[in-house]
Each structure stands twice: as C-alpha cells, then as structure tokens.
Design a protein around this motif. Structure first.
Motif, mmCIF file in Angstrom:
data_model
loop_
_atom_site.group_PDB
_atom_site.id
_atom_site.type_symbol
_atom_site.label_atom_id
_atom_site.label_comp_id
_atom_site.label_asym_id
_atom_site.label_seq_id
_atom_site.Cartn_x
_atom_site.Cartn_y
_atom_site.Cartn_z
ATOM 1 N N ILE A 31 0.208 4.362 11.983
ATOM 2 C CA ILE A 31 1.321 4.315 11.028
ATOM 3 C C ILE A 31 2.596 3.855 11.723
ATOM 4 O O ILE A 31 3.364 3.064 11.171
ATOM 5 C CB ILE A 31 1.503 5.689 10.356
ATOM 6 N N GLY A 32 2.827 4.320 12.951
ATOM 7 C CA GLY A 32 4.010 3.879 13.687
ATOM 8 C C GLY A 32 3.991 2.380 13.940
ATOM 9 O O GLY A 32 5.002 1.700 13.755
ATOM 10 N N ASP A 33 2.845 1.851 14.368
ATOM 11 C CA ASP A 33 2.726 0.411 14.592
ATOM 12 C C ASP A 33 2.929 -0.370 13.293
ATOM 13 O O ASP A 33 3.571 -1.421 13.268
ATOM 14 C CB ASP A 33 1.356 0.074 15.184
ATOM 15 N N LYS A 34 2.376 0.158 12.206
ATOM 16 C CA LYS A 34 2.511 -0.506 10.906
ATOM 17 C C LYS A 34 3.969 -0.480 10.432
ATOM 18 O O LYS A 34 4.482 -1.477 9.928
ATOM 19 C CB LYS A 34 1.606 0.186 9.881
ATOM 20 N N LEU A 35 4.654 0.643 10.620
ATOM 21 C CA LEU A 35 6.054 0.737 10.196
ATOM 22 C C LEU A 35 6.948 -0.195 11.007
ATOM 23 O O LEU A 35 7.895 -0.783 10.465
ATOM 24 C CB LEU A 35 6.549 2.173 10.298
ATOM 25 N N ARG A 36 6.655 -0.351 12.300
ATOM 26 C CA ARG A 36 7.431 -1.292 13.104
ATOM 27 C C ARG A 36 7.223 -2.723 12.603
ATOM 28 O O ARG A 36 8.154 -3.523 12.589
ATOM 29 C CB ARG A 36 7.060 -1.156 14.584
ATOM 30 N N TYR A 37 5.997 -3.057 12.181
ATOM 31 C CA TYR A 37 5.737 -4.385 11.630
ATOM 32 C C TYR A 37 6.519 -4.588 10.331
ATOM 33 O O TYR A 37 7.123 -5.629 10.120
ATOM 34 C CB TYR A 37 4.239 -4.583 11.374
ATOM 35 N N VAL A 38 6.481 -3.582 9.461
ATOM 36 C CA VAL A 38 7.194 -3.698 8.191
ATOM 37 C C VAL A 38 8.687 -3.837 8.433
ATOM 38 O O VAL A 38 9.362 -4.653 7.790
ATOM 39 C CB VAL A 38 6.888 -2.480 7.283
ATOM 40 N N GLU A 39 9.231 -3.083 9.381
ATOM 41 C CA GLU A 39 10.658 -3.171 9.685
ATOM 42 C C GLU A 39 11.021 -4.563 10.218
ATOM 43 O O GLU A 39 12.026 -5.145 9.831
ATOM 44 C CB GLU A 39 11.048 -2.113 10.707
ATOM 45 N N ALA A 40 10.188 -5.106 11.082
ATOM 46 C CA ALA A 40 10.477 -6.409 11.676
ATOM 47 C C ALA A 40 10.307 -7.551 10.679
ATOM 48 O O ALA A 40 10.951 -8.588 10.800
ATOM 49 C CB ALA A 40 9.585 -6.642 12.892
ATOM 50 N N ASN A 41 9.448 -7.384 9.685
ATOM 51 C CA ASN A 41 9.143 -8.467 8.747
ATOM 52 C C ASN A 41 9.464 -8.107 7.305
ATOM 53 O O ASN A 41 8.801 -8.588 6.377
ATOM 54 C CB ASN A 41 7.659 -8.837 8.858
ATOM 55 N N PHE A 42 10.443 -7.278 7.100
ATOM 56 C CA PHE A 42 10.726 -6.766 5.759
ATOM 57 C C PHE A 42 11.102 -7.868 4.780
ATOM 58 O O PHE A 42 10.632 -7.884 3.638
ATOM 59 C CB PHE A 42 11.828 -5.700 5.820
ATOM 60 N N GLU A 43 11.928 -8.791 5.212
ATOM 61 C CA GLU A 43 12.370 -9.859 4.303
ATOM 62 C C GLU A 43 11.200 -10.740 3.860
ATOM 63 O O GLU A 43 11.113 -11.120 2.697
ATOM 64 C CB GLU A 43 13.460 -10.712 4.965
ATOM 65 N N GLN A 44 10.282 -11.058 4.779
ATOM 66 C CA GLN A 44 9.116 -11.880 4.419
ATOM 67 C C GLN A 44 8.179 -11.107 3.493
ATOM 68 O O GLN A 44 7.568 -11.681 2.588
ATOM 69 C CB GLN A 44 8.342 -12.315 5.673
ATOM 70 N N LEU A 45 8.052 -9.786 3.722
ATOM 71 C CA LEU A 45 7.156 -8.994 2.885
ATOM 72 C C LEU A 45 7.677 -8.860 1.455
ATOM 73 O O LEU A 45 6.880 -8.791 0.516
ATOM 74 C CB LEU A 45 6.951 -7.602 3.491
ATOM 75 N N LYS A 46 9.002 -8.824 1.287
ATOM 76 C CA LYS A 46 9.561 -8.713 -0.068
ATOM 77 C C LYS A 46 9.221 -9.925 -0.916
ATOM 78 O O LYS A 46 9.089 -9.804 -2.134
ATOM 79 C CB LYS A 46 11.084 -8.550 0.003
ATOM 80 N N ALA A 47 9.042 -11.076 -0.283
ATOM 81 C CA ALA A 47 8.751 -12.305 -1.033
ATOM 82 C C ALA A 47 7.278 -12.430 -1.400
ATOM 83 O O ALA A 47 6.926 -13.273 -2.224
ATOM 84 C CB ALA A 47 9.185 -13.517 -0.205
ATOM 85 N N LEU A 48 6.407 -11.597 -0.839
ATOM 86 C CA LEU A 48 4.970 -11.702 -1.093
ATOM 87 C C LEU A 48 4.580 -10.977 -2.379
ATOM 88 O O LEU A 48 5.313 -10.136 -2.895
ATOM 89 C CB LEU A 48 4.188 -11.117 0.083
ATOM 90 N N SER A 49 3.369 -11.284 -2.850
ATOM 91 C CA SER A 49 2.844 -10.582 -4.025
ATOM 92 C C SER A 49 2.426 -9.169 -3.636
ATOM 93 O O SER A 49 2.231 -8.862 -2.467
ATOM 94 C CB SER A 49 1.647 -11.345 -4.600
ATOM 95 N N TRP A 50 2.246 -8.313 -4.628
ATOM 96 C CA TRP A 50 1.895 -6.927 -4.337
ATOM 97 C C TRP A 50 0.504 -6.827 -3.714
ATOM 98 O O TRP A 50 0.234 -5.931 -2.923
ATOM 99 C CB TRP A 50 2.025 -6.051 -5.579
ATOM 100 N N LYS A 51 -0.398 -7.765 -4.049
ATOM 101 C CA LYS A 51 -1.732 -7.748 -3.437
ATOM 102 C C LYS A 51 -1.655 -8.061 -1.942
ATOM 103 O O LYS A 51 -2.331 -7.439 -1.128
ATOM 104 C CB LYS A 51 -2.644 -8.754 -4.137
ATOM 105 N N MET A 52 -0.822 -9.012 -1.604
ATOM 106 C CA MET A 52 -0.667 -9.362 -0.189
ATOM 107 C C MET A 52 0.026 -8.224 0.573
ATOM 108 O O MET A 52 -0.327 -7.942 1.715
ATOM 109 C CB MET A 52 0.125 -10.668 -0.055
#
Length: 157
Positions: A31-52
C-alpha cells in the motif's frame, strides 16, 4: 493472500498469528508503494478512465514507487526511534479498539503458581550463564561460517 497460504501449508512451526502479521506487513509495504505511485502520478491518473484507475490501483506488481532511503528524503519515518514509537502506539491503539469493539475481557495472562527456593535460583543462574556462553559461541561460529562462504563467492580463483 497467497503468501500466508504458502506459509501455513509449508509445515512451518508458525501459527496463524505469525502468518497474519507477515501478510499485514506485506500489505502495508504494498500500500505504501502504491500510494507513492499515486502521489507522484496524480495528475495523469485523474485524466484516465475509472477502469484504468482500478487497474493501476489493483495490480500488485506494477505501478509502484519504492521508498528511497536517502538523506534527501526527509520524513517522520526516517528517524527509527520515532518510527518504533509510532508503530508501538499504533499497535496499542488498535488492540484497545478491537478489544472494546468486540467486548472482549481485559487481557490477563495466567502462568500458574510457582514456589521458588534458593537452590532453584542457583540452577537458574547456572542455566543462564551456560545459555549465554552457548549463544556467544554460536554467534562466533556463524560469523566464521559466513566469512568462509563469502570468501568463496568473492574469490578470484
């Protein structure tokens, strides 16, 4: 959940509590590794679909950013003493919450009665000294064995 199953099925002397602790630690690291990824790539993730986004969040072996152990990484968990205190207090907090949530009785450990005499205390002192000496010899032996094994790995022959 595969790792706890392997631990339990492999016939180790660990009980389900140890398996639960190991899997909880593994999940915490994931979970820590995943949260660091989400924090680093938050702007790109917001543009993706909910499935992605679900795919990114639920794929365990991809989309991870591992914690850097460098002097530039200034965080509260860099200090090991603070980390130990926080983990200890977190454990006490959740232990208390679970016991109160399920109306469990207070934790009481009953070992039984004992009747010690000075002769038994003398034996206990002897057992402690012999155990310490054996442990010290074992430690020295393991250090020597490690040196022998490492010399064979790093030998130029």
């Amino acid at each position: 959940m595969v790792i706890p199953a392997i631990i339990l099925v492999s016939g180790t002397s660990l009980g389900p509590e140890a398996t639960l602790v190991s899997s909880t630690v593994l999940y915490g690291i994931w979970i820590g590794d995943k949260l660091r990824y989400v924090e680093a790539n938050f702007e790109q993730l917001k543009a993706l679909s909910w499935k992605m986004i679900l795919r990114v969040l639920l794929t365990p072996h991809q989309y991870l950013v591992h914690r850097e152990d460098s002097p530039e990484h200034r965080g509260i968990f860099l200090n090991k003493k603070v980390t130990k205190v926080i983990y200890f207090l977190n454990g006490i907090l959740w232990f208390t919450i679970v016991y109160n949530l399920f109306d469990e009785p207070s934790l009481i450990i009953r070992i039984g009665e004992s009747n010690w005499h000075y002769s038994e205390l003398g034996w206990m002192l002897l057992i402690l000294l012999v155990s310490y000496a054996i442990g010290h010899l074992y430690l020295k032996a393991m250090i020597e064995i490690r040196k022998i094994i490492q010399s064979r790995f790093f030998s130029m022959k």
